[in-house]
Design an enzyme around this catalytic site. Sequence first.
Site, PDB file in Angstrom:
ATOM      1  N   GLU A  40       0.853  -1.185   0.000  1.00 29.52           N
ATOM      2  CA  GLU A  40       0.000   0.000   0.000  1.00 29.52           C
ATOM      3  C   GLU A  40       0.898   1.247   0.000  1.00 29.52           C
ATOM      4  OE1 GLU A  40      -3.767   1.373   2.847  1.00 29.52           O
ATOM      5  OE2 GLU A  40      -2.064   0.342   3.753  1.00 29.52           O
ATOM      6  N   LYS A 111      -9.800   0.993  -1.615  1.00 30.55           N
ATOM      7  CA  LYS A 111     -10.003   0.529  -0.234  1.00 30.55           C
ATOM      8  C   LYS A 111     -11.377   0.952   0.275  1.00 30.55           C
ATOM      9  CE  LYS A 111      -7.403   0.640   4.173  1.00 30.55           C
ATOM     10  NZ  LYS A 111      -6.207   1.260   4.791  1.00 30.55           N
ATOM     11  N   CYS A 148      -4.900  -3.735   3.734  1.00 28.96           N
ATOM     12  CA  CYS A 148      -4.486  -3.373   5.094  1.00 28.96           C
ATOM     13  C   CYS A 148      -5.595  -3.595   6.138  1.00 28.96           C
ATOM     14  CB  CYS A 148      -3.986  -1.925   5.085  1.00 28.96           C
ATOM     15  SG  CYS A 148      -2.943  -1.496   6.522  1.00 28.96           S
TER      16      CYS A 148
END
Length: 238
Positions: A40, A111, A148
């Site tokens: 990321e 995300k 994440c």
Amino acid sequence: MKLALAQFGAGTDKQANLGRIAQFAAQAAQAGACMLFLPEYSMYYTRADRRARIPQAAEPLDGPFTAALGEIARQNGLWLAAGMYERTDSLPYNTIVLVDDTGAQRGLHRKNKLYDAFGYRESDECRAGGAPFAPLDTPAGRLGIITCFELRFPALAAAQRAAGADILYVPAGWAAGENKLLHWHTLLCARAIENHMTVLGVDQYAPGCFIGHSAAFAPDGTARGALDEGDGLLTITI
């Protein structure tokens, strides 16, 4: 087949970040890997004044970063996946972009679950994506992606499996803190076992900020390989 996971700490110099990506791509190709997975925020990361600087650094999906990423992929005969900030008319998306070995973009994941936890508010600097990643066929198999903090939501990984993924890529900037390494490896392994799929956790490393310790787990939870702190390239066979 061989896959490569590249761990490094991106900074505010995009060209320097691309230089590191190019180095990792050359190493991965030399090792015989067909895909290179990056963390990321691979395009850009700043610790200071993030609310103001991230929108300024963000780029469109056809911008210089993705063009350079495609060229690196083409030159090395690799598929590449990396994190970037995607420009919008307001706050940017935290986006993972996937390019194939011809340099063409093949998919992206914005995300969905932002890191509003442990005293931090990612929603102050990014906007949430509106849809899960649609798994697609790659040289490594049918690939799913969660980013994440999304690792902490079992249903998101399960949805990728239900959509046909048999390998799950988890790019991260996993924040340092008490027991965070335990959380990172435990959750990666759990998602592999729960869903019976290979899981690749690719983290940034920056002392006091991101923990590193990128790792890969087989569908039965067996560790396929791991890095420690610092920059490095992990090559695994699946």
